[in-house]
Design a protein around this motif. Structure first.
Motif, PDB file in Angstrom:
ATOM      1  N   UNK A  74       5.009   4.190  -3.402  1.00 46.98           N
ATOM      2  CA  UNK A  74       5.367   3.181  -2.402  1.00 46.98           C
ATOM      3  C   UNK A  74       6.752   2.636  -2.698  1.00 46.98           C
ATOM      4  N   UNK A  75       7.578   2.636  -1.670  1.00 46.59           N
ATOM      5  CA  UNK A  75       8.912   2.061  -1.758  1.00 46.59           C
ATOM      6  C   UNK A  75       9.087   1.186  -0.532  1.00 46.59           C
ATOM      7  N   UNK A  76       9.329  -0.093  -0.737  1.00 45.82           N
ATOM      8  CA  UNK A  76       9.396  -1.032   0.375  1.00 45.82           C
ATOM      9  C   UNK A  76      10.705  -0.954   1.148  1.00 45.82           C
ATOM     10  N   UNK A  77      11.644  -0.150   0.704  1.00 45.34           N
ATOM     11  CA  UNK A  77      12.947  -0.080   1.361  1.00 45.34           C
ATOM     12  C   UNK A  77      13.073   1.034   2.393  1.00 45.34           C
ATOM     13  N   UNK A  78      12.157   1.967   2.419  1.00 44.30           N
ATOM     14  CA  UNK A  78      12.301   3.065   3.379  1.00 44.30           C
ATOM     15  C   UNK A  78      10.958   3.427   4.001  1.00 44.30           C
ATOM     16  N   UNK A  79      10.855   4.630   4.542  1.00 41.27           N
ATOM     17  CA  UNK A  79       9.665   5.032   5.282  1.00 41.27           C
ATOM     18  C   UNK A  79       8.428   5.208   4.419  1.00 41.27           C
ATOM     19  N   UNK A  80       8.539   5.144   3.130  1.00 51.25           N
ATOM     20  CA  UNK A  80       7.374   5.296   2.263  1.00 51.25           C
ATOM     21  C   UNK A  80       6.496   4.048   2.273  1.00 51.25           C
TER      22      UNK A  80
END
Length: 109
Positions: free
Chosen positions: A44-50
């Motif tokens: 999970x990455x809150x900055x992109x589509x993930x």
């Protein structure tokens, strides 16, 4: 073939009985899906589509929750035990021991 039919059509039925093989298939499927959910959660990455991985993780957990509880209830019915023992699935450490017990318990006649 009988187990495949039960898995496909009785996945949310709480009223039938489930043998050891069917319960083992549900347990292995739940473990596999949980492993996928854990892998998605790690990425999970809150900055992109993930960010969608949060949604997919929750969806996987919800999709495996009801069938596993139903299979546990059916397995308890097969062992002629009280189906309210399904509450043990909600106690964090006890649920592992309870699942292992249900996998190896033999039906009493």
């Amino acid at each position: 073939m009988k187990h495949l039919k039960n898995i496909l059509f009785l996945y949310s039925s709480f009223s039938q009985k489930s043998g050891r093989v069917e319960y083992a298939i549900y347990c292995s499927g739940t473990i596999f899906m949980s492993w996928i959910a854990l892998d998605l959660h790690r990425n999970i990455n809150l900055d992109n589509e993930k960010i969608l991985n949060i949604f997919y993780t929750c969806l996987i957990i919800l999709m495996t929750f009801v069938p596993m509880q139903a299979a546990t209830t059916r397995r308890l019915r097969d062992l002629n035990a009280n189906p309210t023992f399904v509450v043990f699935n909600f106690i964090p450490i006890l649920n592992i021991a309870f699942t292992i017990f249900l996998l190896f318990a033999k039906k009493k006649y």
